[in-house]
Enzyme design. Structure first.
Site, PDB file in Angstrom:
ATOM      1  N   ASP A  29       0.861  -1.181   0.000  1.00  0.00           N
ATOM      2  CA  ASP A  29       0.000   0.000   0.000  1.00  0.00           C
ATOM      3  C   ASP A  29       0.902   1.238   0.000  1.00  0.00           C
ATOM      4  O   ASP A  29       1.732   1.407   0.895  1.00  0.00           O
ATOM      5  CB  ASP A  29      -0.882  -0.032   1.263  1.00  0.00           C
ATOM      6  CG  ASP A  29      -2.055   0.933   1.156  1.00  0.00           C
ATOM      7  OD1 ASP A  29      -2.156   1.639   0.125  1.00  0.00           O
ATOM      8  OD2 ASP A  29      -2.862   0.976   2.096  1.00  0.00           O
ATOM      9  N   ASP A 122      -2.992   2.595  -5.925  1.00  0.00           N
ATOM     10  CA  ASP A 122      -1.899   2.634  -4.948  1.00  0.00           C
ATOM     11  C   ASP A 122      -1.868   1.416  -4.045  1.00  0.00           C
ATOM     12  O   ASP A 122      -1.306   1.468  -2.964  1.00  0.00           O
ATOM     13  CB  ASP A 122      -2.021   3.909  -4.101  1.00  0.00           C
ATOM     14  CG  ASP A 122      -3.330   3.970  -3.340  1.00  0.00           C
ATOM     15  OD1 ASP A 122      -4.256   3.214  -3.686  1.00  0.00           O
ATOM     16  OD2 ASP A 122      -3.423   4.773  -2.396  1.00  0.00           O
ATOM     17  N   GLU A 123      -2.460   0.331  -4.473  1.00  0.00           N
ATOM     18  CA  GLU A 123      -2.630  -0.782  -3.551  1.00  0.00           C
ATOM     19  C   GLU A 123      -2.713  -2.087  -4.347  1.00  0.00           C
ATOM     20  O   GLU A 123      -3.406  -2.139  -5.365  1.00  0.00           O
ATOM     21  CB  GLU A 123      -3.965  -0.550  -2.836  1.00  0.00           C
ATOM     22  CG  GLU A 123      -4.133  -1.225  -1.534  1.00  0.00           C
ATOM     23  CD  GLU A 123      -5.559  -0.975  -1.020  1.00  0.00           C
ATOM     24  OE1 GLU A 123      -6.040  -1.869  -0.329  1.00  0.00           O
ATOM     25  OE2 GLU A 123      -6.179   0.059  -1.317  1.00  0.00           O
TER      26      GLU A 123
END
Lengths: 422, 397
Positions: A29, A122-123
């Site tokens: 993350d 983003d993960e």
């Protein structure tokens, strides 16, 4: 994100790292991703509270850790965020930039394993089972990823390592920012037990209130509750789901390439819209932006949905599924406008409008219904001319305002004002 | 106005007219049906008419007229009433602004609508020719299924009708499949110039279905510039019923070039068996996901679904010639085409997995001489004249 950030922080990236046997799942993350990208772009922002979001009635898309110290959280209304942290630097989101950095991040993941399931920009979850022989133990792989992301991209990320996706995600949240946490398979129960019920996937304020009514505050208390009690209180499906999670059971596999389930754009207006013509103009703006973001990922959406929130917070959504995926702003707008017009709104007070693309598939990879070539007049909904790609290229060279649908170009007076600002 | 009529004849006439009335009429009078009692040369008759500026319907039935006259009443209400009447002769009379309907011991009174506001129905255009009503209905149904429903592409919401000498050709496409059907007919003027028109598909399918009673169907078509108000209109007459509909003012795309003239593989399949297998396998295919077909010598294997959802597989026999091919289709499109062709055996023709596949009915049994390249020319001379072209779904990878 907001909830987990309130949990006490743990970290164990040292050489004496915990036992990562049977812990092949990594949850990576990025730390305050949008804000970090903005800070990287303008280093003078480093150390200052930065909020990425828009409008006085919009919401926080991302907040730097400095801003979070003031209590600012993702998805918080901008007004509230600015009351908590009036000195914050507010930056309008630049999704094209975030997508581009995201691709670089995912390229690093792809070097490690093909088993990468993107959750959002983003993960991602990584299943490194197949990479252990080549790249070392999960902890070593995680360290290598963190080093590359920081060294090559100047950004930090946090990595949770566990035996299941759910625990890995909790772990990454617990070690943020810039951390690494292994939850050994044998210690899963011990890790879960003290967590508040809100840490479980699927437990929001409402479910938490129901659980509180049963006297259940922690995950451990849920795990010890008779199954029938939970099923009666929450329904069969959710009761069983929570019980399984509370006992550390999560059968979900890492599914490569699943990526985002949907991409959406929405806008809350500073003042409620009452003119349907203006609402359509906003839908055009949102559709155009959505098209850019869908294309930026090389995807196409087969379901287009609109969301309308009224002044009284009543919210409706309408969607249509198409035979072919589309990624073109004009095509998305056609659907969005039809859905909007079909609502037959009479003197609406519209607080928020949103457009979403679902059932995303990669342009070349996805299952695609082929169509006859019947000539240009018989070609919608997708414009086959590559106009969208041309617009993307022009915008990436000359800026987002370089090329827009004609009806979104401001009237001449305001255009002159734009030019006057250096 | 006053007349006596047989109950079933009245109920049928009203039901047929009321069916094409608009559910949301542009003007209130358009929700009405016009009843006209006349006493002409052919004896007394009742004419029932409906109109919504797009479609007009008119049917005449024999009655015993006591006094002539015309009256406009709510079509839907009248249809509901006549359908429910007991089996006795029906007496209809107008008294001031009300219509009285008496049948046996039941009696209804309905308000009338202002008949003077009712628009004049378009005249039937000039007769173009006649065709068997049942064959016409079958041909239309087999083509209309491929028409588009997206009003933003109006040229695809119609059935293209081409008249050339004694041939009628119907064609429709929604960009994913194309259906073409030929039919022979008796033109009024065999040497007339070829004509092409575009008829709204849904209306055409409804009309064709409802005019099968008379054995023969007469088509009439307004010549351009005849100045009698019938330009842009097509008329159908059969079994005492007349209907007109406005033609679509759009250009149907050129479609003949889409039809492949050669192929590299061909399969003959038993239609009911194939359709049943498709329906079973499609149960696990989510909305819009395809059914995969692997054709090889001796048979075809069907599969759908994905590992993390449901999966289904089935094999059926097929007489296949050519290299093995793997292709995929929207199961609905495939089932549509197989169902409407109304034949026991179908021939499928392929070139490559991303090129359209051709479906044609085979009138005779598959055991016949299938090596003949023109085997689809059936014994009745009609089965060969249907072609259903379907675009495949591209599979990942």
């Amino acid at each position: 994100m907001g909830r987990s950030a309130d949990l006490p922080r743990q970290h164990n990236s040292g050489e004496d790292a915990a036992d990562d046997t049977d812990c092949p799942i990594l949850h990576v993350d990025m730390d305050a991703f949008f804000a970090s990208v903005e800070i990287r772009r303008d280093p003078s922002l480093a150390g200052r509270p930065v909020i990425v979001g828009g409008g006085t009635r919009g919401v926080v898309a991302a907040a730097s850790y400095r801003a979070r110290e003031f209590g600012v959280r993702s998805a918080m209304p901008m007004g509230q965020a600015l009351r908590l942290c009036p000195q914050a630097v507010v930056i309008r989101p630049d999704h094209a930039a975030y997508s581009s950095v995201s691709r670089e991040v995912f390229a690093i993941f792809a070097d490690v394993t093909s088993q990468v399931e993107g959750i959002s920009l983003d993960e991602a979850f990584l299943d490194v089972s197949g990479a252990i022989r080549r790249a070392g133990r999960p902890v070593e792989i995680a360290r290598a990823i963190r080093a590359r992301v920081e060294g090559e991209l100047g950004l930090t990320c946090s990595v949770g390592i566990a035996s299941t996706k759910f625990i890995a995600k909790l772990a990454s949240a617990r070690c943020k920012p810039n951390g690494l946490l292994v939850v050994p398979a044998a210690e899963t129960q011990a890790f879960l037990r003290p967590l508040p019920v809100g840490a479980l996937w699927g437990v929001g304020a409402q479910t938490a209130a129901v659980l509180a009514g049963l006297g259940l505050q922690t995950v451990g208390e849920i795990a010890g509750t008779p199954p029938d009690t939970l099923r009666r209180a929450l329904g069969v499906a959710q009761g069983q789901h929570l019980l399984a999670l509370a006992r550390g059971i999560d059968p979900r596999q890492v599914t490569p390439g699943t990526g985002e389930k949907s991409i959406s754009t929405e806008r809350t207006f500073d003042r409620d819209l009452t003119d349907p013509a203006l609402a359509r103009l906003e839908l055009l703006r949102l559709s155009d932006e959505l098209g850019s973001r869908v294309r930026a990922k090389g995807l196409r959406g087969r379901t287009i949905a609109i969301k309308v929130r009224f002044g009284d917070f009543r919210t409706i959504t309408r969607s249509r599924t198409l035979p072919e995926g589309i990624d073109d702003g004009a095509a998305i707008y056609r659907i969005a406008r039809e859905l909007f017009d079909a609502l037959g709104l009479d003197q609406p007070r519209i607080r928020l409008l949103g457009v979403r693309a679902d059932q995303l598939g990669e342009g070349a990879e996805a299952v695609e219904q082929l169509a006859f070539d019947l000539g240009a007049q018989v070609a919608p909904p997708q414009t086959p001319t590559g106009l969208g790609e041309v617009m993307d290229r022009a915008r990436s060279r000359f800026g987002a305002q370089a090329l827009r649908p004609g009806s979104l170009v401001p009237a001449p007076t305001s255009a002159r004002r734009d030019q006057a600002v250096p | 106005m006053k007349f006596r009529v047989e109950r079933d004849a009245l109920a049928d006439a009203i039901a047929w007219t009321a069916r094409s009335l608009p559910s949301r009429p542009a003007a209130p009078v358009l929700a009405g049906v016009l009843l006209e009692a006349t006493d002409g040369a052919d004896g007394p008759s009742l004419t029932v008419s409906g109109f919504d500026y797009e479609v007009s319907t008119r049917v005449s039935i024999g009655v015993a007229v006591v006094t002539t006259g015309r009256v406009l009443v709510s079509g839907r209400l009248l249809a509901d009433i006549t359908k429910a009447l007991p089996p006795h002769p029906v007496d209809v009379s107008v008294d001031g602004s009300r219509v009285a309907i008496t049948c046996g011991s039941s009696k209804f009174t309905l308000p009338t609508m202002p008949v003077e506001d009712y628009p004049r129905l378009p005249d039937l255009p000039a007769t173009a020719g006649t065709v068997g009503a049942a064959e016409f209905a079958k041909a239309v149904a087999s083509v209309a299924i491929a028409a588009g429903r997206d009003d933003t592409l109006p040229m695809l919401t119609g059935v293209r009708l081409e008249i050339d000498g004694d041939r009628l050709t119907f064609a429709a496409t929604d960009r994913y499949r194309l259906a073409v059907r030929e039919l022979s007919w008796s033109p009024a003027d065999p040497s007339a110039e070829p004509v092409q028109v575009l008829v709204p598909a849904k209306t055409l399918a409804d009309v064709a279905r409802s005019l099968t009673g008379g054995g023969l169907l007469t088509l009439s078509l307004g010549g351009v510039g005849t100045g009698n108000g019938s330009e842009g209109i097509i008329g159908f007459t059969g079994g005492g019923r007349h209907t007109t509909t406005r033609l679509l003012d759009a250009t149907f795309p050129p479609y003949r070039t889409l039809l492949p003239t050669e192929w590299t593989a061909s399969a003959e399949v038993d239609v009911p068996q194939f359709v049943d297998a498709l329906k079973r396998v499609a149960l696990v295919a989510d909305r819009g996901t395809p059914v995969r077909l692997d054709f090889a010598e001796g048979g075809v294997s069907l599969s759908a679904g994905a590992e993390d959802e449901g999966r289904a597989e089935e094999q059926i026999e097929a007489d296949y010639t050519g290299d093995a091919i793997t292709t995929a289709f929207n199961p609905t499109f495939l089932i549509d085409g197989l169902t409407v062709m109304d034949a026991p055996v179908a021939r499928l023709l392929f070139t490559t997995p991303t090129k359209p596949a051709v479906l044609r009915p085979l009138a005779k049994s598959a055991a016949g001489s299938s090596s003949d390249g023109n085997a689809e020319t059936g014994s009745d001379g009609l089965a060969s004249e249907y072609t259903y072209l379907i675009m495949p779904v591209r599979l990942p990878g």
